[in-house]
Design a protein around this motif. Structure first.
Motif, short mmCIF file in Angstrom:
data_model
loop_
_atom_site.label_atom_id
_atom_site.label_comp_id
_atom_site.label_asym_id
_atom_site.label_seq_id
_atom_site.Cartn_x
_atom_site.Cartn_y
_atom_site.Cartn_z
N UNK A 178 3.70 3.47 13.13
CA UNK A 178 2.98 2.46 12.02
C UNK A 178 3.45 1.70 11.01
N UNK A 179 4.45 3.53 10.32
CA UNK A 179 5.42 2.33 9.37
C UNK A 179 6.42 1.41 9.67
N UNK A 180 7.05 2.07 10.33
CA UNK A 180 8.36 0.83 10.44
C UNK A 180 7.89 -0.37 11.43
N UNK A 181 6.68 -0.94 11.88
CA UNK A 181 5.71 -1.53 12.93
C UNK A 181 5.00 -2.98 11.19
N UNK A 182 4.72 -2.02 9.77
CA UNK A 182 4.36 -2.66 9.07
C UNK A 182 5.47 -3.31 8.16
N UNK A 183 6.10 -2.70 8.36
CA UNK A 183 7.85 -3.09 7.37
C UNK A 183 8.33 -4.49 7.79
N UNK A 184 8.04 -4.33 9.57
CA UNK A 184 8.41 -5.47 10.23
C UNK A 184 7.65 -6.68 9.68
N UNK A 185 6.99 -6.50 9.92
CA UNK A 185 5.34 -7.99 9.99
C UNK A 185 5.43 -7.66 8.14
N UNK A 200 9.33 2.03 3.06
CA UNK A 200 10.54 2.35 3.35
C UNK A 200 10.93 4.36 2.75
N UNK A 201 10.08 4.14 2.17
CA UNK A 201 10.24 4.94 1.61
C UNK A 201 9.17 6.55 2.09
N UNK A 202 8.04 5.92 2.25
CA UNK A 202 7.00 6.37 3.05
C UNK A 202 7.75 6.68 4.49
N UNK A 203 8.45 6.22 5.37
CA UNK A 203 8.56 6.23 6.85
C UNK A 203 9.47 7.40 6.40
N UNK A 239 -5.20 -5.53 6.73
CA UNK A 239 -5.90 -4.72 7.74
C UNK A 239 -5.08 -3.63 8.22
N UNK A 240 -4.20 -3.70 8.81
CA UNK A 240 -2.79 -2.84 8.93
C UNK A 240 -2.99 -2.27 7.67
N UNK A 241 -2.84 -2.37 6.47
CA UNK A 241 -2.39 -1.31 5.44
C UNK A 241 -3.28 -0.52 4.91
N UNK A 242 -4.96 -1.64 5.29
CA UNK A 242 -5.90 -0.37 4.73
C UNK A 242 -6.40 0.03 6.05
N UNK A 243 -5.73 0.03 7.42
CA UNK A 243 -6.13 1.11 8.38
C UNK A 243 -4.81 2.32 8.34
N UNK A 244 -4.03 1.71 8.25
CA UNK A 244 -2.68 2.80 7.38
C UNK A 244 -3.16 3.84 6.26
N UNK A 245 -3.47 3.45 5.51
CA UNK A 245 -4.11 4.26 4.29
C UNK A 245 -4.98 5.45 4.46
N UNK A 246 -5.63 4.49 5.18
CA UNK A 246 -6.58 5.64 6.13
C UNK A 246 -5.98 7.01 6.73
N UNK A 247 -5.34 6.11 7.74
CA UNK A 247 -4.62 7.54 8.55
C UNK A 247 -3.60 8.64 7.67
#
Length: 405
Positions: A178-185, A200-203, A239-247
């Protein structure tokens, strides 16, 4: 001989678990560490200098002790049985925790006198021993170490119960993807560049299978960034950032170290907005100046510190958890700088090791120590209020007296 025997046994145990070596390189790291210890011990008495030999033995003890910070070692090696040279059967964990402190104590009691640096500046008689003032590093988003003359991050193992290990592994892999995909976005948007740095650091932290408190605080920092730059983000990315934060929040909540950190943060006294601003300013100045000292500071230190501080950039919105994490991180950083580099300014300090040479680095060391002392003084009131820390002002005074002398 005992350390050589132990290192050989640890290396063999790591090889026996080779099929279970994690992809992050921990298995290879354990094996490489034991080989490095053996090479070092073989040359311990080459010079006929007892202090040189004891330095190598101390370094070997430190490397063996720090293996406990590597999850692969603590989960798969530490509880294996090991028969020492006197045929006593104990686990590696027991051997390391029981025998190594005895060796260290013997070295401290029997080491012949010597100067701490090639051309030391003698300490004032009334200068306190700063190693007795500064406490051990506390549980925090970041810990630090001085090794081979460089200030660097110190990895913290992420402990988890055996029952939860498989579930955690799946969760980590999903979050990495998910982090990699968000970075591309984010790369294709006009979002603030700090988003890319943070994700990048989270990944990277997820891939390293360690530093769960750092991971939790990075999540808080990303939340802060989202709040500040929400309008810059496309709706789908937001929306993806919100979902990522929850996960990510659910992921770190599985770790006892994170739960304990959260519990400790909630029990502290809250700082005012003005006091939080002081904490942020102290941290930012430290990060900015450390960033320019490439001779002594690994670039990951100021980079990671800035990301932790991002969570308290706006004092009016900073959570108690974020402030607590920032204060503890700065405590660890300041203490490590003073202990790691203070030996050039008097025998009352811990000593600079690992190949630093006073003639070439004294100016850079003076700058970094002065920075640490000033930061300690500025942070002292806030640290005393929030985490009941009372050492900073004393340490700052000691280091300044030593430098002036």
């Amino acid at each position: 001989m005992d350390l050589q025997h132990l290192s050989v046994a640890l290396g063999n145990a790591a090889l026996q678990e080779r099929k279970n070596w994690p992809s992050n390189g921990d298995g290879r790291l354990v094996k490489a560490t034991t080989e490095k210890i053996l090479r070092s011990l073989e040359r311990a008495f080459e010079r006929g200098d007892i202090n040189f030999a004891l330095d190598i033995i101390e370094e070997s003890i430190m490397m063996l002790t720090e293996l406990s910070d590597i999850p692969f070692y603590s989960e798969l090696i530490a509880d294996k049985k090991h028969r020492d040279r006197t045929y006593n059967l104990k686990t590696f964990r027991e051997t390391v925790s029981l025998r190594l402190p005895i060796y260290s104590k013997y070295i401290a009691s029997n080491r012949p006198p010597r100067k701490l640096a090639p051309t030391p500046i003698e300490a004032q008689e009334d200068l306190p021993d700063v190693s007795k003032i500064i406490p051990a590093q506390k549980s925090a988003p970041l810990k630090f170490a001085v090794a081979n003359g460089m200030l660097q991050l110190k990895r913290q193992s992420a402990r988890i119960s055996a029952d939860d290990r498989q579930m955690v592994s799946h969760g980590r892999s999903a979050l990495q993807d998910d982090a990699t995909s968000i970075i591309h976005s984010l790369a294709g948007s006009n979002a603030d560049p700090r988003f890319l740095v943070a994700f990048g650091e989270i990944r990277d932290v997820l891939a390293a299978d360690s530093d769960v408190i750092r991971l939790g605080m990075l999540s808080v920092s990303c939340n802060s960034l989202v709040s500040r730059f929400h309008e810059q983000l496309p709706d789908i990315v937001s929306a993806r950032l919100d979902a990522f934060d929850t996960n990510l929040s659910m992921f770190v909540s599985q770790f006892p170290d994170w739960r304990k950190f959260v519990e400790n943060a909630s029990s502290t006294e809250e700082l005012s907005s003005d006091e939080i601003q002081v904490v942020f300013n102290v941290g930012q100045e430290l990060a900015e100046k450390l960033q320019t000292n490439e001779e002594l500071v690994d670039p990951s230190v100021p980079k990671s510190l800035k990301l932790i501080l991002e969570a308290i950039r706006d004092p009016s919105k900073a959570s108690k958890r974020a402030v607590f994490g920032a204060v503890r991180t700065l405590e660890n950083l300041i203490g490590t700088i003073i202990l790691g580099f203070g030996g050039f300014f008097g025998a009352g300090f811990a000593g600079v090791k690992d190949g630093l040479k006073a003639s070439s680095k004294i100016a850079a060391i003076a700058l970094i120590l002065g920075l640490a002392a000033n930061s300690a003084e500025a942070l002292s009131p806030s640290a005393a209020k929030m985490v009941k820390s009372d050492w900073m002002e004393k340490a700052a005074s000691a280091i300044k007296k030593a430098m002036e002398s």
